[in-house]
Design a protein around this motif. Structure first.
Motif: not given
Length: 243
Positions: A77-98
């Motif tokens: 599955w391809v998410l073509p227009e995602p956005k990074l959601v800032p958050g304290r749980a984010n790390e360089a290889d673990t990202l919350r995406i909208r």
């Protein structure tokens, strides 16, 4: 008959008549129930419960949301227009995406980036050992620099997420790849960029049948090895403080 006995007999007669009347009413009601049964209304008809929609699965019957969120490319599955959601749980290889109306957390395949905090001692020791026993301060600094690098990169450039919705064990997270459009028509893999910067080791969860524009899995692993060799020779990222 004495007055007291007459009163006693009268009370008994009234009680008997009362119970006879009550019994007659019960029998009549039972007869009516048999003659005119009440039709039961199925629960499904009485209450139309909303259909549950699993997390991270495109919604049925809503093509507009489906297309905005993801499209199918082979088994990916391809998410073509995602956005990074800032958050304290984010790390360089673990990202919350909208993507569309939903948010999901994705962990990059094939790599393991330096942590922001030393909350998992065993994992932190393993990362330090890989980078030739880099100090705790050096590893934490690399983790912070890596997160800053990723945040700036994904906020300034378009990117895509590729996923098979494979769960990270015992979590609500999913594995995936992220490619970034740094140049027109050229897609750069975020995992390889992190390894090249000295922020990650090529030790993450692997998979096969990588999505286009990525190469085959064995070639991709070889590219990560080359990127790591360059980062190490240049003392980039966590390699800068290696013993």
């Amino acid at each position: 008959m004495p007055p007291r006995a007459a009163i006693h007999n009268g009370i008994i007669t009234v009680v008997i008549l009362f119970f006879m009347l009550l019994l007659a009413m019960l029998l009549k009601a039972r007869y009516r129930l048999h003659k005119e049964p009440v039709k039961a209304i199925p629960v499904a008809e009485a209450v139309a419960a909303p259909k549950a929609v699993p997390v991270a699965v495109p919604l049925e019957g809503t093509d507009q949301v489906h297309q905005a969120r993801a499209y199918k490319q082979g088994e990916w599955w391809v998410l073509p227009e995602p956005k990074l959601v800032p958050g304290r749980a984010n790390e360089a290889d673990t990202l919350r995406i909208r993507s569309g109306p939903r948010e999901d957390v994705f962990v990059l395949y094939f790599i393991d980036a330096a942590d922001l905090i030393a909350s998992r001692p065993k994992r932190f020791r393993e990362q330090s050992a890989f980078f030739q026993n880099a100090s705790t301060d050096a590893m934490l600094a690399a983790g912070a620099d890596a997160m800053t690098f990723v945040s700036n990169l994904l906020s300034k450039h378009r990117f895509k997420v590729y996923t098979k919705w494979e769960r990270v064990p015992d979590t609500e997270r999913y594995y995936g790849f992220v490619t970034v459009d740094l140049e027109d028509g050229k897609h750069f893999d975020l995992g390889e960029l992190l390894v090249r910067k000295g922020y990650a080791a090529p030790l993450g969860q692997q998979t096969s049948g990588l999505p286009a524009p990525l190469p085959k899995s064995d070639q991709y692993a070889a590219q990560l090895g080359k990127a790591m060799a360059v980062a190490r020779s240049e003392h980039a990222g966590a390699w800068a403080k290696a013993e």
